[in-house]
Write a protein that holds these residues in place. Structure first.
Motif, PDB file in Angstrom:
ATOM      1  N   VAL A  87    -101.603  46.162 -37.653  1.00  0.00           N
ATOM      2  CA  VAL A  87    -102.639  45.592 -36.494  1.00  0.00           C
ATOM      3  C   VAL A  87    -103.902  45.390 -37.259  1.00  0.00           C
ATOM      4  CG1 VAL A  87    -104.156  46.325 -34.731  1.00  0.00           C
ATOM      5  CG2 VAL A  87    -101.988  47.268 -35.000  1.00  0.00           C
TER       6      VAL A  87
ATOM      7  N   PRO B  39    -108.024  43.701 -37.466  1.00  0.00           N
ATOM      8  CA  PRO B  39    -109.008  43.677 -36.527  1.00  0.00           C
ATOM      9  C   PRO B  39    -108.934  42.563 -35.669  1.00  0.00           C
ATOM     10  CG  PRO B  39    -109.647  43.930 -38.920  1.00  0.00           C
ATOM     11  CD  PRO B  39    -108.087  43.628 -38.809  1.00  0.00           C
TER      12      PRO B  39
ATOM     13  N   ARG C  31    -101.626  51.718 -36.947  1.00  0.00           N
ATOM     14  CA  ARG C  31    -101.738  51.510 -38.462  1.00  0.00           C
ATOM     15  C   ARG C  31    -102.496  49.939 -38.483  1.00  0.00           C
ATOM     16  NH1 ARG C  31     -97.300  52.307 -43.504  1.00  0.00           N
ATOM     17  NH2 ARG C  31     -99.060  52.425 -45.194  1.00  0.00           N
ATOM     18  N   LEU C  32    -103.524  50.079 -39.190  1.00  0.00           N
ATOM     19  CA  LEU C  32    -104.589  49.195 -39.277  1.00  0.00           C
ATOM     20  C   LEU C  32    -104.400  48.227 -40.721  1.00  0.00           C
ATOM     21  CD1 LEU C  32    -107.614  50.334 -37.488  1.00  0.00           C
ATOM     22  CD2 LEU C  32    -105.679  49.164 -36.499  1.00  0.00           C
ATOM     23  N   ARG C  33    -104.719  47.170 -40.776  1.00  0.00           N
ATOM     24  CA  ARG C  33    -105.233  46.474 -41.861  1.00  0.00           C
ATOM     25  C   ARG C  33    -106.411  45.927 -41.760  1.00  0.00           C
ATOM     26  NH1 ARG C  33    -100.636  44.446 -45.236  1.00  0.00           N
ATOM     27  NH2 ARG C  33     -98.687  45.300 -44.527  1.00  0.00           N
ATOM     28  N   ASP C  34    -106.855  45.514 -43.144  1.00  0.00           N
ATOM     29  CA  ASP C  34    -108.418  45.079 -42.931  1.00  0.00           C
ATOM     30  C   ASP C  34    -108.489  43.690 -42.439  1.00  0.00           C
ATOM     31  OD1 ASP C  34    -107.792  43.274 -45.216  1.00  0.00           O
ATOM     32  OD2 ASP C  34    -108.798  44.857 -46.760  1.00  0.00           O
TER      33      ASP C  34
ATOM     34  N   VAL D  32    -113.890  52.685 -38.745  1.00  0.00           N
ATOM     35  CA  VAL D  32    -113.522  51.687 -37.599  1.00  0.00           C
ATOM     36  C   VAL D  32    -114.436  51.963 -36.348  1.00  0.00           C
ATOM     37  CG1 VAL D  32    -111.457  51.289 -36.156  1.00  0.00           C
ATOM     38  CG2 VAL D  32    -110.923  51.840 -38.429  1.00  0.00           C
TER      39      VAL D  32
ATOM     40  N   THR E 291    -109.873  56.134 -40.171  1.00  0.00           N
ATOM     41  CA  THR E 291    -108.423  56.360 -40.217  1.00  0.00           C
ATOM     42  C   THR E 291    -107.876  57.346 -41.478  1.00  0.00           C
ATOM     43  OG1 THR E 291    -108.387  54.800 -42.602  1.00  0.00           O
ATOM     44  CG2 THR E 291    -108.536  53.407 -40.283  1.00  0.00           C
TER      45      THR E 291
ATOM     46  N   VAL F 275    -111.157  46.018 -32.022  1.00  0.00           N
ATOM     47  CA  VAL F 275    -111.237  47.062 -33.185  1.00  0.00           C
ATOM     48  C   VAL F 275    -111.673  46.205 -34.333  1.00  0.00           C
ATOM     49  CG1 VAL F 275    -109.518  48.149 -34.864  1.00  0.00           C
ATOM     50  CG2 VAL F 275    -109.028  47.848 -32.514  1.00  0.00           C
TER      51      VAL F 275
ATOM     52  N   VAL G 290    -112.785  47.066 -38.321  1.00  0.00           N
ATOM     53  CA  VAL G 290    -112.663  47.613 -39.578  1.00  0.00           C
ATOM     54  C   VAL G 290    -113.773  47.353 -40.672  1.00  0.00           C
ATOM     55  CG1 VAL G 290    -111.067  48.176 -41.472  1.00  0.00           C
ATOM     56  CG2 VAL G 290    -110.172  47.448 -39.174  1.00  0.00           C
TER      57      VAL G 290
END
Length: 273
Positions: A192, A194, A218-221, A233, A251, A270, A272
């Protein structure tokens, strides 16, 4: 049996059409050429705009791997200091269908190359039964387009199905994923970026859908890199179209966050740090 496609850019002719050929390869381990350990930014075009979807390194064979790839246009940008002559990448991409549903059987994929204003059909290949597409001969900064011809199976069952829409950078809204709620309460999604998100229940599931669900993401930058340490976040919501700060959370070391009380009639953002 591994399936791969090889793209070779031929000599530019008077028409400026510079495509060689694409041929399916069988019983062949996909690889790159002169591309071991190079740094690559995978740019995707969804919602009418380009954005950084992944930033990663090729392996020792010059191959990059990424998951949750939607049909559409892609460009593979090798870092300037890693570009050399006679270079190409191998690609292993786990594809979704046009609704963001995971593929669960071999699926046909048409591949195109964009050369200037020309969209050139390069060939048809197949994913494996897990939706993984293999390509090789991929050239730095050339635009490729992949069109998944089949649909994943997400038929109605006991668990509610949720469509997730995204707006990344300046893009229009596009459908990013369609998944089931785990235990009819939790939506679990990976990779996911931002940006802004909204959710809808599949129409056939609305009568039995919960009023709200928990998002496990689960995020990425913002550059598409994996998050490898606890990271701040900021979460916003848009009641009545007004951006409202909801919370600042962290996170875990792998980029996962948990957000309870997510509603389908609300837009979220969202950010980050």
């Amino acid at each position: 049996m591994n399936i791969a496609i090889e793209v070779r850019i031929a000599i530019v002719v008077a028409t400026a059409l510079a495509l060689g050929g694409m041929s399916a390869l069988s019983a062949h381990a996909v690889s790159g050429t002169n591309a071991a350990d190079v740094r690559v930014t995978v740019e995707a075009r969804q919602g009418g705009e380009w954005f950084d979807a992944r930033r990663t390194n090729a392996n020792d064979s010059g191959v990059i791997s990424f998951e949750d790839a939607l049909p559409g246009k892609y460009r593979f940008d090798i870092a300037d200091e890693d570009v050399v002559a006679g270079q190409s990448l191998g690609i292993k991409a786990t594809m979704l269908d046009e609704d963001g549903i995971e593929l669960d059987e071999k699926s046909d994929v048409d591949v195109y190359v964009h050369l200037g204003d020309q969209k050139v059909f390069a060939g048809t290949t197949q994913t494996d039964s897990d939706g993984e597409l293999e390509l090789e001969g991929i050239i730095h900064n050339v635009i490729y387009e992949v069109d998944v011809k089949d649909e994943g199976d997400l038929s109605a069952k006991d668990s509610t199905r949720v469509k997730m829409y995204a707006q990344i950078d300046d893009s229009d809204w596009f459908k990013a994923a369609t998944k089931r709620l785990k235990d009819n309460t939790v939506l679990r999604v990976e990779n996911v970026l931002p940006g802004k998100y909204k959710f809808k229940y599949k129409s056939k599931d609305r009568d039995t859908a919960p009023q709200a669900f928990t998002l496990n993401a689960r995020l990425r930058d913002e550059k598409g890199r994996k998050i490898k340490e606890k990271t701040k976040v900021k979460l916003y919501a848009y009641p009545y179209g007004v951006r409202t700060f909801v919370a600042e959370i962290k996170t875990d070391k792998k980029g996962w966050i948990t957000v309870p009380g997510v509603q389908t009639h609300m837009k979220y953002k969202v950010k980050v740090d």
